[in-house]
Design a protein around this motif. Structure first.
Motif, PDB file in Angstrom:
ATOM      1  N   ALA A  48       1.155  -1.117  -0.003  1.00 46.06           N
ATOM      2  CA  ALA A  48       0.097  -0.327  -0.200  1.00 46.06           C
ATOM      3  C   ALA A  48       0.763   0.720  -0.104  1.00 46.06           C
ATOM      4  N   GLU A  49       1.400   1.053   0.428  1.00 45.14           N
ATOM      5  CA  GLU A  49       2.724   2.200   0.771  1.00 45.14           C
ATOM      6  C   GLU A  49       3.243   2.269  -0.686  1.00 45.14           C
ATOM      7  N   GLN A  50       4.199   1.342  -1.373  1.00 44.07           N
ATOM      8  CA  GLN A  50       4.587   1.402  -2.514  1.00 44.07           C
ATOM      9  C   GLN A  50       3.414   2.321  -3.535  1.00 44.07           C
ATOM     10  N   ARG A  51       2.287   1.684  -3.346  1.00 43.15           N
ATOM     11  CA  ARG A  51       1.184   1.350  -3.490  1.00 43.15           C
ATOM     12  C   ARG A  51       1.002   4.032  -3.873  1.00 43.15           C
ATOM     13  N   ASN A  52       1.289   4.165  -2.865  1.00 40.99           N
ATOM     14  CA  ASN A  52       1.035   5.560  -2.385  1.00 40.99           C
ATOM     15  C   ASN A  52       1.891   5.952  -2.733  1.00 40.99           C
ATOM     16  N   LYS A  53       3.378   5.233  -2.940  1.00 44.47           N
ATOM     17  CA  LYS A  53       4.496   6.640  -3.525  1.00 44.47           C
ATOM     18  C   LYS A  53       4.648   6.562  -5.050  1.00 44.47           C
ATOM     19  N   GLU A  54       3.918   5.558  -5.551  1.00 45.32           N
ATOM     20  CA  GLU A  54       3.950   5.223  -6.981  1.00 45.32           C
ATOM     21  C   GLU A  54       2.291   6.519  -7.407  1.00 45.32           C
ATOM     22  N   ALA A  55       2.001   6.389  -6.683  1.00 40.17           N
ATOM     23  CA  ALA A  55       1.004   7.284  -6.895  1.00 40.17           C
ATOM     24  C   ALA A  55       0.611   8.824  -7.140  1.00 40.17           C
ATOM     25  N   GLU A  56       1.549   8.512  -5.729  1.00 37.59           N
ATOM     26  CA  GLU A  56       2.364  10.329  -5.719  1.00 37.59           C
ATOM     27  C   GLU A  56       3.600  10.631  -6.427  1.00 37.59           C
ATOM     28  N   GLN A  57       4.291   9.867  -7.023  1.00 38.57           N
ATOM     29  CA  GLN A  57       5.730   9.558  -8.057  1.00 38.57           C
ATOM     30  C   GLN A  57       4.263  10.371  -9.316  1.00 38.57           C
ATOM     31  N   ARG A  58       3.047   9.783  -9.819  1.00 37.08           N
ATOM     32  CA  ARG A  58       2.028   9.831 -11.120  1.00 37.08           C
ATOM     33  C   ARG A  58       1.749  11.145 -10.320  1.00 37.08           C
ATOM     34  N   ARG A  59       1.264  11.583  -9.672  1.00 36.93           N
ATOM     35  CA  ARG A  59       0.783  12.941  -9.487  1.00 36.93           C
ATOM     36  C   ARG A  59       1.278  13.840  -9.501  1.00 36.93           C
ATOM     37  N   LYS A  60       3.011  13.917  -8.935  1.00 39.44           N
ATOM     38  CA  LYS A  60       4.273  14.812  -9.382  1.00 39.44           C
ATOM     39  C   LYS A  60       4.559  14.897 -10.871  1.00 39.44           C
ATOM     40  N   GLU A  61       4.636  13.478 -11.193  1.00 38.77           N
ATOM     41  CA  GLU A  61       4.735  14.526 -13.116  1.00 38.77           C
ATOM     42  C   GLU A  61       4.002  14.809 -13.514  1.00 38.77           C
ATOM     43  N   SER A  62       2.713  14.635 -12.857  1.00 40.73           N
ATOM     44  CA  SER A  62       1.729  15.238 -13.793  1.00 40.73           C
ATOM     45  C   SER A  62       1.167  16.181 -13.492  1.00 40.73           C
ATOM     46  N   ASP A  63       1.779  16.550 -12.064  1.00 40.77           N
ATOM     47  CA  ASP A  63       1.548  18.412 -11.938  1.00 40.77           C
ATOM     48  C   ASP A  63       2.779  19.211 -13.025  1.00 40.77           C
ATOM     49  N   ALA A  64       3.775  18.445 -12.771  1.00 42.37           N
ATOM     50  CA  ALA A  64       5.559  18.972 -13.399  1.00 42.37           C
ATOM     51  C   ALA A  64       4.587  19.416 -15.113  1.00 42.37           C
ATOM     52  N   LYS A  65       4.294  18.312 -15.608  1.00 39.86           N
ATOM     53  CA  LYS A  65       3.631  18.515 -16.963  1.00 39.86           C
ATOM     54  C   LYS A  65       3.143  19.691 -17.027  1.00 39.86           C
ATOM     55  N   PHE A  66       2.113  19.289 -16.224  1.00 41.36           N
ATOM     56  CA  PHE A  66       1.133  20.333 -16.957  1.00 41.36           C
ATOM     57  C   PHE A  66       2.076  21.899 -16.384  1.00 41.36           C
ATOM     58  N   GLU A  67       2.446  21.521 -15.449  1.00 41.53           N
ATOM     59  CA  GLU A  67       3.245  23.544 -15.693  1.00 41.53           C
ATOM     60  C   GLU A  67       3.916  23.928 -16.225  1.00 41.53           C
ATOM     61  N   LYS A  68       4.842  22.633 -16.592  1.00 40.12           N
ATOM     62  CA  LYS A  68       4.726  22.299 -18.589  1.00 40.12           C
ATOM     63  C   LYS A  68       4.516  23.637 -19.401  1.00 40.12           C
ATOM     64  N   TYR A  69       3.409  22.274 -19.234  1.00 43.37           N
ATOM     65  CA  TYR A  69       2.381  23.153 -20.509  1.00 43.37           C
ATOM     66  C   TYR A  69       2.146  24.746 -20.253  1.00 43.37           C
ATOM     67  N   ARG A  70       1.455  24.439 -18.914  1.00 45.46           N
ATOM     68  CA  ARG A  70       0.910  26.095 -18.766  1.00 45.46           C
ATOM     69  C   ARG A  70       2.384  27.187 -18.814  1.00 45.46           C
ATOM     70  N   GLU A  71       3.173  26.950 -18.506  1.00 42.79           N
ATOM     71  CA  GLU A  71       4.223  27.992 -18.576  1.00 42.79           C
ATOM     72  C   GLU A  71       4.526  28.013 -20.648  1.00 42.79           C
ATOM     73  N   GLU A  72       4.788  26.908 -21.286  1.00 45.40           N
ATOM     74  CA  GLU A  72       5.046  27.061 -22.744  1.00 45.40           C
ATOM     75  C   GLU A  72       3.980  27.712 -23.287  1.00 45.40           C
ATOM     76  N   TYR A  73       1.889  27.264 -22.930  1.00 46.90           N
ATOM     77  CA  TYR A  73       1.308  27.585 -23.142  1.00 46.90           C
ATOM     78  C   TYR A  73       1.506  29.426 -23.039  1.00 46.90           C
ATOM     79  N   GLU A  74       1.152  29.932 -21.429  1.00 48.13           N
ATOM     80  CA  GLU A  74       1.166  30.785 -21.183  1.00 48.13           C
ATOM     81  C   GLU A  74       2.566  31.896 -22.263  1.00 48.13           C
ATOM     82  N   ARG A  75       4.305  31.663 -21.929  1.00 53.21           N
ATOM     83  CA  ARG A  75       5.144  32.112 -22.770  1.00 53.21           C
ATOM     84  C   ARG A  75       4.251  32.404 -24.542  1.00 53.21           C
ATOM     85  N   ARG A  76       4.018  31.450 -25.324  1.00 56.67           N
ATOM     86  CA  ARG A  76       3.186  31.211 -26.383  1.00 56.67           C
ATOM     87  C   ARG A  76       2.131  32.121 -26.668  1.00 56.67           C
TER      88      ARG A  76
END
Length: 221
Positions: A48-76
């Protein structure tokens, strides 16, 4: 009762030994099951702890991708706004230069009068009356104020009408001059032209390579 009688009259050393062995076996089995259950629970917790870590990692990766997309969108969007702004400024500057040059070369006789002075981008800075006048024509008794737009709209008319008031406050030496107003734009449409006529504003437009002025309906402001 015989005081020496046994509570287990049929017990023999062999039976007692067998009972003790069975008891020890059951205790060992119970301990084994407890350990297995504890190990299974620990494993489930780890999973369960591993699943939570993986879920947290996926969330962080998703947040990072969204932030990168947002920054790119704002730049454009910023780049696009800059390009559109530059495009608008360039076209506005082109329109101002086009009409100013036309007045400077050919149109000093305007509003039925001859004007001695021709100024461009005149700024009024009086408090509460700050304004900008794209083209100003001046003689001894009259002032012509021309608003220049690359592409004008009916919404611009109230701003043009207000310029006669702000000009007199900003330049009080002309407070007794009669003021004429005009709108010069590269693209007139019928409703805009009619609105200018109704308000007494000169219609100044490009027709081919020529500047055409309709000032027969002018009002003095």
């Amino acid at each position: 009762m015989n005081k020496n009688s046994s509570p287990f009259p049929n017990a023999t050393p062999e039976k007692v030994w067998a009972t003790l062995q069975e008891t020890a076996r059951l205790q060992a089995e119970n301990e084994r099951m407890l350990k297995e259950n504890a190990a299974a629970a620990e494993q489930r917790n780890k999973e369960a702890e591993q699943r939570n870590k993986e879920a947290e990692q996926r969330r962080k990766e998703s947040d990072a991708k969204f932030e990168k997309y947002r920054e790119e969108y704002e730049r454009r969007m910023k780049n696009m706004e800059n390009r559109v702004g530059a495009w608008s400024r360039n076209h506005g500057e082109f329109a101002e230069e086009y009409f100013f040059n036309s007045f400077e070369q050919n149109q000093r006789n305007f509003f039925g009068e001859k004007f001695d002075e021709l100024e461009q981008n005149v700024k009024g800075i009086k408090k509460n009356f700050k304004d900008e006048y794209d083209i100003v024509l001046i003689n001894g008794k009259s002032v012509g104020i021309i608003e220049v737009k690359y592409k004008a709209h009916e919404n611009d008319i109230p701003k043009i009408l207000k310029k006669s008031q702000t000009f007199r406050v900003n330049f009080q030496e002309y407070s007794n001059h009669q003021i004429y107003l005009g709108l010069a734009t590269m693209a007139f449409y019928p409703e805009l032209e009619q609105a200018c006529i109704e308000q007494g504003i000169a219609v100044i437009k490009q027709v081919g390579d020529t500047v055409v002025i309709n000032d027969t309906h002018l009002k003095v402001f």
